[in-house]
Design an enzyme around this catalytic site. Structure first.
Site, mmCIF file in Angstrom:
data_model
loop_
_atom_site.group_PDB
_atom_site.id
_atom_site.type_symbol
_atom_site.label_atom_id
_atom_site.label_comp_id
_atom_site.label_asym_id
_atom_site.label_seq_id
_atom_site.Cartn_x
_atom_site.Cartn_y
_atom_site.Cartn_z
ATOM 1 C CG HIS A 9 6.187 -9.259 -10.289
ATOM 2 N ND1 HIS A 9 7.295 -9.766 -11.586
ATOM 3 C CD2 HIS A 9 5.992 -8.292 -10.871
ATOM 4 C CE1 HIS A 9 7.287 -9.267 -12.297
ATOM 5 N NE2 HIS A 9 6.802 -8.365 -12.198
ATOM 6 C CD GLU A 36 2.636 -6.908 -10.931
ATOM 7 O OE1 GLU A 36 2.825 -5.734 -11.700
ATOM 8 O OE2 GLU A 36 2.784 -8.114 -11.522
ATOM 9 C CG ASP A 38 2.585 -6.023 -15.768
ATOM 10 O OD1 ASP A 38 2.358 -5.107 -14.349
ATOM 11 O OD2 ASP A 38 2.799 -6.475 -14.986
ATOM 12 C CG HIS A 51 5.228 -7.134 -18.064
ATOM 13 N ND1 HIS A 51 5.562 -6.982 -19.378
ATOM 14 C CD2 HIS A 51 4.982 -7.098 -17.348
ATOM 15 C CE1 HIS A 51 7.093 -5.841 -18.286
ATOM 16 N NE2 HIS A 51 6.477 -6.326 -17.276
ATOM 17 C CD GLU A 142 3.243 -1.960 -13.474
ATOM 18 O OE1 GLU A 142 3.811 -0.792 -14.027
ATOM 19 O OE2 GLU A 142 3.735 -2.594 -12.783
#
Length: 249
Positions: A9, A36, A38, A51, A142
């Site tokens: 993460h 991951e 963002d 993020h 994401e």
């Protein structure tokens, strides 16, 4: 199915400033299944790995570009070109008002030499390491706040899907899991943008756990908050909610 996957993460974010290349390289060396990303767009439409839509809690933007804040006193990724963003120094997350580091025991704020980078740069790092190590670690992008991007005239979903396609991520088999909190936008990714990627609907609010039937029409999985999965302790043992079972159905 009982197999579990491990997702790094924001990279190895407990050890190095989140979403930096260094955090991703360290995460890679720890052998997760996925790393991951963002994503927020720059002014010139580059998907940047960060993020939030804001810059002022992880970079020195307030020192380098003091005049570029909006009326709410915040600095937005979308107001800067990728070249400008790369001139910023990234540090461990801090409170922009007080300058206090959120997690004092993590990497010291303001030390080291960390930068922002693009989705393309991170994919090249991960794919390059896959080639040089023989591993097959996936990506877990994401898109952040697509509605904010659309209000500012930018289609982050489409731009991200195009970049992923260029690097060979187009189907469920391609070691890429694509996620978003905005259900309307994730549904659009499947139905309007016709993406065949593995899609995960992130869920934040309790009422969203009642919408699984609808999510199942376009998403392959859900990403709930842990408190939606774990209920309470009885005799020292955690009890689980029915969410996982409901999602499997």
């Amino acid at each position: 199915m009982n197999s579990k996957i491990v997702v790094a993460h924001r990279g190895a974010s407990g050890y190095l400033p989140e979403h930096t290349m260094e955090a991703k390289a360290m995460a890679y060396a720890m052998n997760p299944d996925f790393i991951e990303q963002d994503l927020v767009l720059s002014k010139d439409d580059v998907p940047v790995v960060i993020h939030d839509i804001y810059l002022d809690d992880v970079t020195d933007v307030a020192v380098k570009f003091p005049s570029r804040k909006r009326e709410d006193d915040r600095y937005y990724v979308i107001d800067f070109t990728f070249e400008e963003l790369q001139s910023l120094h990234v540090s461990e997350r801090f409170d922009p008002k007080t300058g206090e580091q959120f997690y004092p025991s993590r990497f010291p704020k303001g030390k080291g030499s960390f930068k922002l980078h693009s989705l393309q740069q991170e994919i090249e790092l991960i794919q390059g390491l896959n080639k040089s190590t023989g591993k097959s670690i996936g990506i877990y992008p994401e898109i952040k706040n697509p509605e904010f991007h659309l209000k500012n005239g930018k289609d982050i979903a489409q731009i991200t899907i195009e970049v992923l396609s260029e690097y060979g991520y187009t189907t469920k088999k391609d070691n890429c899991i694509f996620q978003c909190f905005d259900a309307k936008e994730l549904e659009r990714v499947r139905k309007e943008l016709k993406s065949d990627l593995f899609l995960v609907q992130l869920i934040e609010f309790p009422e969203e756990t009642k919408q699984l039937d609808h999510f199942a029409t376009y998403a392959d999985g859900i990403g709930p908050w842990y408190k939606q999965v774990i209920d309470k302790k009885v005799n020292g043992k955690w009890q689980f909610t029915s969410l996982v079972e409901d999602a499997h159905k």
